[in-house]
Design a protein around this motif. Structure first.
Motif, PDB file in Angstrom:
ATOM      1  N   ARG A   1      17.063  -3.091  -7.932  1.00 42.75           N
ATOM      2  CA  ARG A   1      17.339  -2.879  -9.354  1.00 42.75           C
ATOM      3  C   ARG A   1      18.430  -3.829  -9.843  1.00 42.75           C
ATOM      4  N   THR A   2      19.480  -3.969  -9.068  1.00 42.76           N
ATOM      5  CA  THR A   2      20.581  -4.867  -9.437  1.00 42.76           C
ATOM      6  C   THR A   2      20.099  -6.312  -9.509  1.00 42.76           C
ATOM      7  N   SER A   3      19.360  -6.736  -8.491  1.00 42.91           N
ATOM      8  CA  SER A   3      18.850  -8.114  -8.485  1.00 42.91           C
ATOM      9  C   SER A   3      17.865  -8.340  -9.628  1.00 42.91           C
TER      10      SER A   3
ATOM     11  N   SER B   1      17.772  -6.963 -12.468  1.00 41.54           N
ATOM     12  CA  SER B   1      18.455  -7.018 -13.765  1.00 41.54           C
ATOM     13  C   SER B   1      18.937  -8.431 -14.090  1.00 41.54           C
ATOM     14  N   ARG B   2      19.009  -9.276 -13.089  1.00 39.24           N
ATOM     15  CA  ARG B   2      19.472 -10.658 -13.284  1.00 39.24           C
ATOM     16  C   ARG B   2      18.336 -11.620 -13.644  1.00 39.24           C
TER      17      ARG B   2
ATOM     18  N   HIS C   1      10.960  -5.898 -10.805  1.00 37.41           N
ATOM     19  CA  HIS C   1      11.272  -6.174 -12.210  1.00 37.41           C
ATOM     20  C   HIS C   1      10.032  -5.971 -13.076  1.00 37.41           C
TER      21      HIS C   1
ATOM     22  N   VAL D   1      11.941  -8.499  -5.542  1.00 38.17           N
ATOM     23  CA  VAL D   1      12.729  -8.359  -6.772  1.00 38.17           C
ATOM     24  C   VAL D   1      11.846  -8.626  -7.990  1.00 38.17           C
TER      25      VAL D   1
ATOM     26  N   ASP E   1      18.386   0.463  -5.145  1.00 36.86           N
ATOM     27  CA  ASP E   1      19.531   0.065  -5.977  1.00 36.86           C
ATOM     28  C   ASP E   1      19.760  -1.442  -5.905  1.00 36.86           C
ATOM     29  N   GLU E   2      19.632  -2.010  -4.702  1.00 40.10           N
ATOM     30  CA  GLU E   2      19.783  -3.463  -4.555  1.00 40.10           C
ATOM     31  C   GLU E   2      18.700  -4.198  -5.336  1.00 40.10           C
TER      32      GLU E   2
END
Length: 93
Positions: free
Chosen positions: A16-18, A20-21, A82, A78, A13-14
């Protein structure tokens, strides 16, 4: 076993969140990130991009801040996450 699965899910989840940026990065930041994935030193990145090592360090710090991570390893993870999420079936093209 359940705690391990929960920890892995949290880590994903971490990532995925990173990840997305990443779309919010400048072109130069994306270039630096791609080179970090290759495990290049700051000086090697600087040489490839024709910039100073100090500038690379500034880009790395900005990347860490923007993506919400605390290490070069996490930056690479990350970026890889991605890239893999963009590929069909999770495979590199």
């Amino acid at each position: 076993m359940h705690a391990t699965v929960t920890a892995v899910d949290a880590a994903l989840d971490e990532l995925r969140t990173s990840a997305s940026r990443i779309d919010r990065l400048s072109d130069r930041q994306e270039e630096v990130l791609r080179l970090l994935v290759l495990d290049l030193s700051n000086q090697q990145v600087a040489d490839r991009l024709g910039i100073t090592e100090r500038t690379v360090k500034a880009h790395v710090a900005a990347l860490m801040d923007r993506l919400g991570v605390d290490s070069r390893l996490r930056l690479a993870m990350v970026a890889l996450f991605h890239r893999m999420s963009d590929c069909p079936c999770g495979q590199w093209s």
